[in-house]
Design a protein around this motif. Structure first.
Motif, PDB file in Angstrom:
ATOM      1  N   GLU A 160      32.144  31.607  60.198  1.00 31.36           N
ATOM      2  CA  GLU A 160      33.494  32.165  60.048  1.00 31.36           C
ATOM      3  C   GLU A 160      33.671  33.457  60.852  1.00 31.36           C
ATOM      4  O   GLU A 160      34.762  34.014  60.907  1.00 31.36           O
ATOM      5  N   ALA A 161      32.575  33.914  61.450  1.00 29.38           N
ATOM      6  CA  ALA A 161      32.581  35.254  62.056  1.00 29.38           C
ATOM      7  C   ALA A 161      33.607  35.410  63.176  1.00 29.38           C
ATOM      8  O   ALA A 161      34.120  36.502  63.406  1.00 29.38           O
ATOM      9  N   SER A 162      33.956  34.308  63.861  1.00 27.55           N
ATOM     10  CA  SER A 162      34.879  34.450  65.000  1.00 27.55           C
ATOM     11  C   SER A 162      36.312  34.798  64.563  1.00 27.55           C
ATOM     12  O   SER A 162      37.155  35.104  65.387  1.00 27.55           O
ATOM     13  N   ARG A 163      36.579  34.773  63.243  1.00 26.09           N
ATOM     14  CA  ARG A 163      37.926  35.151  62.763  1.00 26.09           C
ATOM     15  C   ARG A 163      38.080  36.662  62.626  1.00 26.09           C
ATOM     16  O   ARG A 163      39.155  37.164  62.386  1.00 26.09           O
ATOM     17  N   PHE A 164      36.963  37.397  62.754  1.00 25.19           N
ATOM     18  CA  PHE A 164      36.977  38.835  62.455  1.00 25.19           C
ATOM     19  C   PHE A 164      36.585  39.665  63.675  1.00 25.19           C
ATOM     20  O   PHE A 164      36.085  39.141  64.659  1.00 25.19           O
ATOM     21  N   GLY A 165      36.796  40.978  63.543  1.00 27.56           N
ATOM     22  CA  GLY A 165      36.161  41.896  64.486  1.00 27.56           C
ATOM     23  C   GLY A 165      34.704  42.007  64.050  1.00 27.56           C
ATOM     24  O   GLY A 165      34.425  42.219  62.869  1.00 27.56           O
ATOM     25  N   ILE A 166      33.773  41.852  64.986  1.00 28.72           N
ATOM     26  CA  ILE A 166      32.346  41.811  64.627  1.00 28.72           C
ATOM     27  C   ILE A 166      31.643  43.055  65.166  1.00 28.72           C
ATOM     28  O   ILE A 166      31.868  43.460  66.308  1.00 28.72           O
ATOM     29  N   VAL A 167      30.801  43.668  64.316  1.00 31.23           N
ATOM     30  CA  VAL A 167      30.046  44.835  64.779  1.00 31.23           C
ATOM     31  C   VAL A 167      28.554  44.499  64.865  1.00 31.23           C
ATOM     32  O   VAL A 167      28.031  43.736  64.063  1.00 31.23           O
ATOM     33  N   VAL A 168      27.922  45.055  65.886  1.00 26.64           N
ATOM     34  CA  VAL A 168      26.461  44.924  66.032  1.00 26.64           C
ATOM     35  C   VAL A 168      25.888  46.335  65.899  1.00 26.64           C
ATOM     36  O   VAL A 168      26.322  47.259  66.600  1.00 26.64           O
ATOM     37  N   THR A 169      24.959  46.510  64.962  1.00 24.24           N
ATOM     38  CA  THR A 169      24.466  47.862  64.671  1.00 24.24           C
ATOM     39  C   THR A 169      22.969  47.982  64.947  1.00 24.24           C
ATOM     40  O   THR A 169      22.253  46.991  64.990  1.00 24.24           O
ATOM     41  N   ASP A 170      22.515  49.241  65.082  1.00 31.54           N
ATOM     42  CA  ASP A 170      21.070  49.469  65.164  1.00 31.54           C
ATOM     43  C   ASP A 170      20.546  49.749  63.750  1.00 31.54           C
ATOM     44  O   ASP A 170      21.279  49.638  62.764  1.00 31.54           O
ATOM     45  N   ASN A 171      19.268  50.131  63.655  1.00 27.40           N
ATOM     46  CA  ASN A 171      18.659  50.322  62.332  1.00 27.40           C
ATOM     47  C   ASN A 171      19.278  51.464  61.535  1.00 27.40           C
ATOM     48  O   ASN A 171      19.119  51.549  60.331  1.00 27.40           O
ATOM     49  N   ASP A 172      19.982  52.365  62.229  1.00 31.42           N
ATOM     50  CA  ASP A 172      20.604  53.495  61.529  1.00 31.42           C
ATOM     51  C   ASP A 172      22.076  53.221  61.218  1.00 31.42           C
ATOM     52  O   ASP A 172      22.829  54.152  60.933  1.00 31.42           O
ATOM     53  N   SER A 173      22.497  51.958  61.326  1.00 35.94           N
ATOM     54  CA  SER A 173      23.895  51.551  61.089  1.00 35.94           C
ATOM     55  C   SER A 173      24.858  52.050  62.158  1.00 35.94           C
ATOM     56  O   SER A 173      26.070  51.977  61.987  1.00 35.94           O
ATOM     57  N   ARG A 174      24.325  52.596  63.252  1.00 36.87           N
ATOM     58  CA  ARG A 174      25.232  53.014  64.326  1.00 36.87           C
ATOM     59  C   ARG A 174      25.689  51.772  65.098  1.00 36.87           C
ATOM     60  O   ARG A 174      24.904  50.861  65.349  1.00 36.87           O
ATOM     61  N   ILE A 175      26.963  51.752  65.447  1.00 33.37           N
ATOM     62  CA  ILE A 175      27.514  50.553  66.095  1.00 33.37           C
ATOM     63  C   ILE A 175      27.189  50.575  67.587  1.00 33.37           C
ATOM     64  O   ILE A 175      27.518  51.520  68.308  1.00 33.37           O
ATOM     65  N   LYS A 176      26.518  49.494  68.022  1.00 37.24           N
ATOM     66  CA  LYS A 176      26.176  49.376  69.448  1.00 37.24           C
ATOM     67  C   LYS A 176      27.234  48.564  70.184  1.00 37.24           C
ATOM     68  O   LYS A 176      27.524  48.802  71.349  1.00 37.24           O
ATOM     69  N   GLU A 177      27.770  47.546  69.494  1.00 35.95           N
ATOM     70  CA  GLU A 177      28.801  46.715  70.127  1.00 35.95           C
ATOM     71  C   GLU A 177      29.889  46.415  69.111  1.00 35.95           C
ATOM     72  O   GLU A 177      29.615  46.304  67.914  1.00 35.95           O
ATOM     73  N   PHE A 178      31.118  46.263  69.625  1.00 36.86           N
ATOM     74  CA  PHE A 178      32.230  45.860  68.769  1.00 36.86           C
ATOM     75  C   PHE A 178      32.983  44.758  69.504  1.00 36.86           C
ATOM     76  O   PHE A 178      33.394  44.943  70.649  1.00 36.86           O
ATOM     77  N   GLU A 179      33.112  43.587  68.858  1.00 38.02           N
ATOM     78  CA  GLU A 179      33.802  42.475  69.514  1.00 38.02           C
ATOM     79  C   GLU A 179      34.949  42.028  68.615  1.00 38.02           C
ATOM     80  O   GLU A 179      34.735  41.742  67.439  1.00 38.02           O
ATOM     81  N   GLU A 180      36.147  41.970  69.164  1.00 39.44           N
ATOM     82  CA  GLU A 180      37.303  41.528  68.369  1.00 39.44           C
ATOM     83  C   GLU A 180      37.427  40.010  68.443  1.00 39.44           C
ATOM     84  O   GLU A 180      37.662  39.442  69.500  1.00 39.44           O
ATOM     85  N   LYS A 181      37.227  39.322  67.334  1.00 39.49           N
ATOM     86  CA  LYS A 181      37.331  37.853  67.214  1.00 39.49           C
ATOM     87  C   LYS A 181      36.611  37.130  68.356  1.00 39.49           C
ATOM     88  O   LYS A 181      37.236  36.386  69.123  1.00 39.49           O
ATOM     89  N   PRO A 182      35.285  37.338  68.486  1.00 37.78           N
ATOM     90  CA  PRO A 182      34.550  36.719  69.597  1.00 37.78           C
ATOM     91  C   PRO A 182      34.361  35.217  69.381  1.00 37.78           C
ATOM     92  O   PRO A 182      34.219  34.766  68.250  1.00 37.78           O
ATOM     93  N   GLU A 183      34.359  34.457  70.494  1.00 47.03           N
ATOM     94  CA  GLU A 183      34.120  33.007  70.363  1.00 47.03           C
ATOM     95  C   GLU A 183      32.698  32.739  69.904  1.00 47.03           C
ATOM     96  O   GLU A 183      32.447  31.858  69.087  1.00 47.03           O
ATOM     97  N   LYS A 184      31.749  33.520  70.465  1.00 51.51           N
ATOM     98  CA  LYS A 184      30.339  33.346  70.071  1.00 51.51           C
ATOM     99  C   LYS A 184      29.833  34.662  69.497  1.00 51.51           C
ATOM    100  O   LYS A 184      29.270  35.486  70.221  1.00 51.51           O
ATOM    101  N   PRO A 185      30.029  34.864  68.207  1.00 53.99           N
ATOM    102  CA  PRO A 185      29.656  36.158  67.624  1.00 53.99           C
ATOM    103  C   PRO A 185      28.158  36.412  67.677  1.00 53.99           C
ATOM    104  O   PRO A 185      27.360  35.504  67.461  1.00 53.99           O
TER     105      PRO A 185
END
Length: 424
Positions: A160-185
């Motif tokens: 269901e992830a492609s319906r949302f903005g998806i965040v990719v974080t490091d171990n400290d919860s800092r956001i490394k990437e932000f993708e808005e409704k990606p086809e391949k999350p």
């Protein structure tokens, strides 16, 4: 000059078109939920329970009922001399006048309102989710990480992830990437549309992107802050959170409230959900009436049988009628000897005697299969259903209908019946 540590901006202007006939005359945040509540009660109650006493509610689409419901904020203890709740519709300015065109554009048009309170932090919320969340805990997280922007995020099933903005974080919860409704999350951590910004960062981004058409947080502001090198963090939330944006999810969320031990408890003492409840008498269940596993709001009179359903205030169920697995909103009158299964009937609708709703097989809706689905029959507010007709599944009805509108007395599954004009 007042000083508030954190103010909230609540986006409540959306139509919620995926709710079909339910939002034809009312904004999605003002749609009834759980009997006596409206969807906007949840973020507003979260604010006051979290100690936030200054909330700007941004309205646009069909705002009348929302404005009336919120009033001066008394039920949420938001009637304050300084702060409190303010309704912020779009307005005409000296140089131009324009509607809110995107979530961030709406916030940008209210810079003056935010400046008044000189906040350290601004909390951005949307008015159409059902959840309980302590925003103060999220603010503590924001401060501890010296964040510029904190995004509330929760794990969702990867499919269901492609319906949302998806965040990719490091171990400290800092956001490394932000993708808005990606086809391949590349992660299943979804943005909940709840943001805390440090005020200077928000202000700078809004002014910088003010000419961006349809300026939006997910598509423009967050990527801009990320590219600029701001400190973005994801605050992971693992509680109950429901986007009630489709008829099926709206129906499911209501039905979950009547489980023996509901996952979402409306009645917790320490985290109350407040609402502007009308001053109406208690429920009346007649001697022959039967009720089981239901929420029945004040003022309702039940002469028939109601199973596994959620009823708003002042609903009338006639003798010999059976209602099952349905949501019946405030002020609906259901005649005698009706059988109603898996229906959502909006406010002040009148259903005649001997009506059967929920017959036949599940056929996709012909005109809007992506909206009217899940085997539900949806009836818009102030509608009239004549006596003796039968209505199928995945159907939609709105307006004052008469017997002639139903061929052989039946609205087959998958059909839509929308009548112009209102009941006199």
């Amino acid at each position: 000059m007042f000083k508030k540590e954190m103010i909230a901006m609540l986006l409540a202007g959306g139509q919620g078109s995926r709710l079909g006939v339910l939002t034809a005359k009312v904004a999605k945040p003002a749609v009834a939920f759980g009997g006596k509540y409206r969807i906007i009660d949840f973020p507003l109650s979260n604010c006051i329970n979290s100690g936030i006493d200054t909330v700007g509610v941004l309205t646009q689409y069909q705002p009348l009922r929302l404005n009336t419901h919120i009033g001066i904020g008394i039920p949420w203890d938001l009637d304050r001399n300084v702060g409190g709740v303010s309704i912020l519709p779009p307005y005409e300015k000296s140089s131009n006048s324009e509607w809110y065109t995107g979530t961030a554009n709406a916030i940008y048009q209210n810079l003056n309102y935010m400046e008044t309170y000189n906040p350290d932090y601004v909390l951005i919320l949307s008015g159409d989710h059902i959840y309980k969340m302590d925003y103060e805990v999220m603010l503590d997280f924001h401060k501890a990480n010296k964040a510029d922007v904190t995004i509330a995020a929760m794990p969702v099933p990867i499919e269901e992830a492609s319906r949302f903005g998806i965040v990719v974080t490091d171990n400290d919860s800092r956001i490394k990437e932000f993708e808005e409704k990606p086809e391949k999350p590349s992660s299943n951590l979804a943005s909940m549309g709840i943001y805390i910004f440090s005020w200077p960062v928000l202000k700078e981004a809004l002014i910088k992107l003010k000419d961006q058409p349809n300026c939006d947080f997910g598509k423009h502001i967050i990527p801009y802050c990320h590219e600029k090198g701001d400190r973005l963090f994801a605050y992971e939330y693992n509680g109950y959170w429901k986007d009630v944006g489709t008829l099926s999810s709206y129906w499911e969320a209501n039905m979950e409230l009547i489980d023996i031990i509901p996952e979402f408890n409306l009645y917790e003492e320490f985290w109350k959900i407040y609402t502007n409840s009308a001053n109406i008498p208690p429920q009346y269940i007649a001697e022959q009436g039967v009720v089981d596993r239901c929420i029945i709001s004040n003022g309702s009179e039940i002469y028939g049988k109601v199973h596994s359903s959620v009823l708003g205030g002042s609903v009338m169920i006639g003798k010999g009628s059976v209602v099952r697995d349905s949501i019946i909103m405030q002020g609906v009158t259901i005649g005698e000897n009706c059988v109603i299964e898996k229906a959502i009937i909006a406010e002040d609708t009148v259903v005649g005697d001997n009506v059967v709703i929920g017959i036949g097989s599940e056929v996709p809706n012909k005109s809007k299969p992506n909206i009217y689905s899940g085997g539900l029959a949806a009836i818009g507010e102030n509608s009239v259903i004549p006596p003796g007709v039968q209505i199928g599944k995945n159907t939609a009805i709105s307006g004052v209908t008469v017997a002639e509108d139903y061929s052989d007395g039946v609205l087959e599954s998958g059909e839509t019946l929308i009548k112009a004009g209102d009941r006199v």
